[in-house]
Each structure stands twice: as C-alpha cells, then as structure tokens.
Design a protein around this motif. Sequence first.
Motif, PDB file in Angstrom:
ATOM      1  N   GLY A   2       0.798  -1.206   0.000  1.00 36.97           N
ATOM      2  CA  GLY A   2       0.000   0.000   0.000  1.00 36.97           C
ATOM      3  C   GLY A   2       0.835   1.262   0.000  1.00 36.97           C
ATOM      4  N   ILE A   3       0.174   2.375   0.243  1.00 34.37           N
ATOM      5  CA  ILE A   3       0.821   3.687   0.241  1.00 34.37           C
ATOM      6  C   ILE A   3       1.745   3.809   1.452  1.00 34.37           C
ATOM      7  CG2 ILE A   3       0.355   6.166   0.490  1.00 34.37           C
ATOM      8  CD1 ILE A   3      -2.241   5.658  -1.067  1.00 34.37           C
ATOM      9  N   PRO A   4       2.980   4.301   1.276  1.00 36.13           N
ATOM     10  CA  PRO A   4       3.885   4.454   2.406  1.00 36.13           C
ATOM     11  C   PRO A   4       3.361   5.465   3.431  1.00 36.13           C
ATOM     12  CG  PRO A   4       5.084   4.563   0.328  1.00 36.13           C
ATOM     13  CD  PRO A   4       3.632   4.624  -0.010  1.00 36.13           C
ATOM     14  N   VAL A   5       3.757   5.242   4.684  1.00 34.65           N
ATOM     15  CA  VAL A   5       3.446   6.159   5.783  1.00 34.65           C
ATOM     16  C   VAL A   5       4.745   6.852   6.179  1.00 34.65           C
ATOM     17  CG1 VAL A   5       2.550   6.387   8.126  1.00 34.65           C
ATOM     18  CG2 VAL A   5       1.629   4.612   6.610  1.00 34.65           C
ATOM     19  N   VAL A   6       4.769   8.178   6.142  1.00 32.74           N
ATOM     20  CA  VAL A   6       5.961   8.954   6.484  1.00 32.74           C
ATOM     21  C   VAL A   6       5.689   9.742   7.759  1.00 32.74           C
ATOM     22  CG1 VAL A   6       7.496  10.816   5.740  1.00 32.74           C
ATOM     23  CG2 VAL A   6       6.793   9.051   4.117  1.00 32.74           C
ATOM     24  N   LEU A   7       6.613   9.643   8.718  1.00 35.04           N
ATOM     25  CA  LEU A   7       6.441  10.197  10.058  1.00 35.04           C
ATOM     26  C   LEU A   7       7.434  11.333  10.290  1.00 35.04           C
ATOM     27  CD1 LEU A   7       6.346   6.713  11.860  1.00 35.04           C
ATOM     28  CD2 LEU A   7       4.407   7.992  10.926  1.00 35.04           C
ATOM     29  N   LEU A   8       6.937  12.467  10.752  1.00 35.75           N
ATOM     30  CA  LEU A   8       7.752  13.668  10.969  1.00 35.75           C
ATOM     31  C   LEU A   8       7.685  14.081  12.437  1.00 35.75           C
ATOM     32  CD1 LEU A   8       6.616  15.697   7.813  1.00 35.75           C
ATOM     33  CD2 LEU A   8       8.502  14.054   8.005  1.00 35.75           C
ATOM     34  N   HIS A   9       8.837  14.245  13.042  1.00 35.99           N
ATOM     35  CA  HIS A   9       8.951  14.490  14.487  1.00 35.99           C
ATOM     36  C   HIS A   9       8.869  15.969  14.847  1.00 35.99           C
ATOM     37  CE1 HIS A   9      13.010  16.058  13.967  1.00 35.99           C
ATOM     38  NE2 HIS A   9      13.241  15.051  13.138  1.00 35.99           N
ATOM     39  N   ARG A  29       2.590  -2.102   6.302  1.00 35.85           N
ATOM     40  CA  ARG A  29       2.806  -0.890   5.508  1.00 35.85           C
ATOM     41  C   ARG A  29       4.299  -0.574   5.483  1.00 35.85           C
ATOM     42  NH1 ARG A  29      -1.828   2.535   5.669  1.00 35.85           N
ATOM     43  NH2 ARG A  29      -0.707   4.007   4.321  1.00 35.85           N
ATOM     44  N   ARG A  30       4.716   0.111   4.443  1.00 36.63           N
ATOM     45  CA  ARG A  30       6.070   0.659   4.424  1.00 36.63           C
ATOM     46  C   ARG A  30       6.042   1.949   5.246  1.00 36.63           C
ATOM     47  NH1 ARG A  30       9.264   3.161  -0.818  1.00 36.63           N
ATOM     48  NH2 ARG A  30      11.331   3.353   0.174  1.00 36.63           N
ATOM     49  N   VAL A  31       6.780   1.967   6.346  1.00 37.04           N
ATOM     50  CA  VAL A  31       6.762   3.102   7.270  1.00 37.04           C
ATOM     51  C   VAL A  31       8.155   3.723   7.302  1.00 37.04           C
ATOM     52  CG1 VAL A  31       6.268   3.886   9.610  1.00 37.04           C
ATOM     53  CG2 VAL A  31       4.989   1.950   8.647  1.00 37.04           C
ATOM     54  N   LEU A  32       8.223   5.036   7.052  1.00 37.81           N
ATOM     55  CA  LEU A  32       9.488   5.759   6.992  1.00 37.81           C
ATOM     56  C   LEU A  32       9.445   6.936   7.956  1.00 37.81           C
ATOM     57  CD1 LEU A  32       9.712   5.819   3.098  1.00 37.81           C
ATOM     58  CD2 LEU A  32      11.060   4.370   4.602  1.00 37.81           C
ATOM     59  N   ALA A  33      10.272   6.900   8.986  1.00 38.22           N
ATOM     60  CA  ALA A  33      10.407   8.032   9.904  1.00 38.22           C
ATOM     61  C   ALA A  33      11.626   8.844   9.488  1.00 38.22           C
ATOM     62  CB  ALA A  33      10.548   7.538  11.347  1.00 38.22           C
ATOM     63  N   ARG A  68       2.834   9.006  -3.805  1.00 35.19           N
ATOM     64  CA  ARG A  68       1.599   9.102  -3.024  1.00 35.19           C
ATOM     65  C   ARG A  68       1.934   8.641  -1.616  1.00 35.19           C
ATOM     66  NH1 ARG A  68      -3.250  11.784  -3.193  1.00 35.19           N
ATOM     67  NH2 ARG A  68      -5.066  10.448  -2.978  1.00 35.19           N
ATOM     68  N   VAL A  69       1.462   9.371  -0.615  1.00 36.36           N
ATOM     69  CA  VAL A  69       1.948   9.122   0.730  1.00 36.36           C
ATOM     70  C   VAL A  69       0.884   9.464   1.765  1.00 36.36           C
ATOM     71  CG1 VAL A  69       2.911  11.445   1.072  1.00 36.36           C
ATOM     72  CG2 VAL A  69       3.985   9.494   2.202  1.00 36.36           C
ATOM     73  N   ASP A  70       0.953   8.792   2.914  1.00 37.21           N
ATOM     74  CA  ASP A  70       0.230   9.206   4.110  1.00 37.21           C
ATOM     75  C   ASP A  70       1.240   9.885   5.020  1.00 37.21           C
ATOM     76  OD1 ASP A  70      -2.065   8.059   3.141  1.00 37.21           O
ATOM     77  OD2 ASP A  70      -2.038   6.332   4.491  1.00 37.21           O
ATOM     78  N   LEU A  71       0.922  11.073   5.498  1.00 38.52           N
ATOM     79  CA  LEU A  71       1.838  11.855   6.329  1.00 38.52           C
ATOM     80  C   LEU A  71       1.321  11.951   7.754  1.00 38.52           C
ATOM     81  CD1 LEU A  71       2.954  15.036   4.313  1.00 38.52           C
ATOM     82  CD2 LEU A  71       4.391  13.134   5.048  1.00 38.52           C
ATOM     83  N   VAL A  72       2.230  11.748   8.722  1.00 40.08           N
ATOM     84  CA  VAL A  72       1.917  11.922  10.136  1.00 40.08           C
ATOM     85  C   VAL A  72       2.954  12.872  10.712  1.00 40.08           C
ATOM     86  CG1 VAL A  72       1.627  10.787  12.372  1.00 40.08           C
ATOM     87  CG2 VAL A  72       1.030   9.559  10.268  1.00 40.08           C
ATOM     88  N   GLY A  73       2.519  13.947  11.345  1.00 39.29           N
ATOM     89  CA  GLY A  73       3.460  14.916  11.897  1.00 39.29           C
ATOM     90  C   GLY A  73       3.082  15.355  13.289  1.00 39.29           C
ATOM     91  N   HIS A  74       4.078  15.464  14.159  1.00 40.68           N
ATOM     92  CA  HIS A  74       3.862  15.931  15.528  1.00 40.68           C
ATOM     93  C   HIS A  74       4.458  17.321  15.707  1.00 40.68           C
ATOM     94  CE1 HIS A  74       5.273  15.882  19.957  1.00 40.68           C
ATOM     95  NE2 HIS A  74       4.018  16.304  19.903  1.00 40.68           N
ATOM     96  N   SER A  75       3.668  18.259  16.212  1.00 39.65           N
ATOM     97  CA  SER A  75       4.120  19.610  16.545  1.00 39.65           C
ATOM     98  C   SER A  75       4.804  20.255  15.342  1.00 39.65           C
ATOM     99  CB  SER A  75       5.027  19.560  17.780  1.00 39.65           C
ATOM    100  OG  SER A  75       5.168  20.838  18.355  1.00 39.65           O
ATOM    101  N   MET A  76       6.097  20.580  15.428  1.00 41.45           N
ATOM    102  CA  MET A  76       6.777  21.179  14.282  1.00 41.45           C
ATOM    103  C   MET A  76       6.663  20.284  13.044  1.00 41.45           C
ATOM    104  SD  MET A  76      10.863  21.926  13.759  1.00 41.45           S
ATOM    105  CE  MET A  76      11.163  20.160  13.494  1.00 41.45           C
TER     106      MET A  76
END
Length: 210
Positions: A2-9, A29-33, A68-76
């Motif tokens: 599926g679509i990769p999940v990219v995580l931003l701190h 899922r392919r998960v990339l932090a 194409r991506v799913d984005l997850v971001g915390h604060s900044m």
Amino acid sequence: MGIPVVLLHALGSTAATWNGFAARFDGTRRVLAVDLPGHGDGARPERYSLDLMADEVLAFLDTQGISRVDLVGHSMGGRVAVLIAQREPALVRRLVIEDTPPPPDLPKEPLAPVTEPAEPLPFDWRLIEPIMTELRSPDPGWWARLGAITARTLLVSGGPTSHVPVDALARVSRAIADCELVVIEDAGHRVHSTKPDEFWKVAGPFLEGS
C-alpha cells in the motif's frame, strides 16, 4: 504494502520517537520516519526554515520513488506536513496532525537571544531561533492555504494539559475540507508518547481507511 506512511517528528526530537508507533503496523505498511534538518542524521544547512524542511522531505520522497503518501506529523513536524499537503495536494492521501500549534493571529513576544549552549544538544542549536520565531509569527497565508488541502485529515489534540489550545485546532479543522478533530484527554503535547494506545486507536484505523 500500500501507500507508504511517512512520520515527521517535533522540534528537538528525532525519527526514533516514532519507533513504537511504526512497530504497530507490524510490516503491513512501508513506514518511513524522517530526521528533519538539524535533527538526528538530518542535514545541517546554513539557514533553517519550515519551507526548507518541507523541501527536504519532498526531495527524500522523490529519491524513494514515492508519488503518493500518508503523512503523520507531531508539533513542528505537523507544520511541515501541512506545508507539504498545501503545496502538493495530489501527493498526500491521508494527513495526521498531532497537537500542532497553528500560527498565532498576533505576534508573540520576541525570543531571548539564543546562544550556543555549553553542552552539546541532540540537535543543531542554531535552528531554535529561526524555527521558533516562524512558529510564533502570524501567517495569514498559511490559514488561507488550508483550503488547498485535499487529503482526508485527522487532527489529534492532547486536551487541556497540552499548551496547544483545543479551540485553535478546532479552527484549523473547520478550514480543511475533509477534517476530523479528536481530543485525547490528559495526553499533553506528546500524545503518541504519553498515550500510545489511545493515539494508535484513532490514527491506525484512519490511516488504514480507503
């Protein structure tokens, strides 16, 4: 997978803050932090800005062949994720923003001058002043550009124990076409760390949706 999940701190953190959250996908899922500039293994540019951080994430996605991506971001990291979703709406399918303060309506008090600390920090101290100043400065254009976001969006608030007011996030949710606001009570600002089960309970199914 599926679509990769990219995580931003968040500011001062690293990609490692997402280890527990990423593990919950259990290989489905392919998960990339990502280490954002000035943090962890991220670049150390001469000047820092949120736009530069968004540029670096977009360049990273390009090198990975991700269109194409799913984005997850915390604060900044949430502010960086929003910038990406505003600038490249076709790129982002789902957007999860964790307790991210929007730009204020009025300028906040100027920061005290930031000088090099006596002891090394786990991030580049030079980013504090430009990034914090940007986070604390009004930006009417940021609010106007929220209407460009086409991704289904989930805003996660840490409730009254966070310094980010719930009503500010409610205002953001009203400005994005397809947006849900969820409040996780007594979580504070670091929701994915202090209430990992509750955060996964809302973010996991949201990211798995079609």
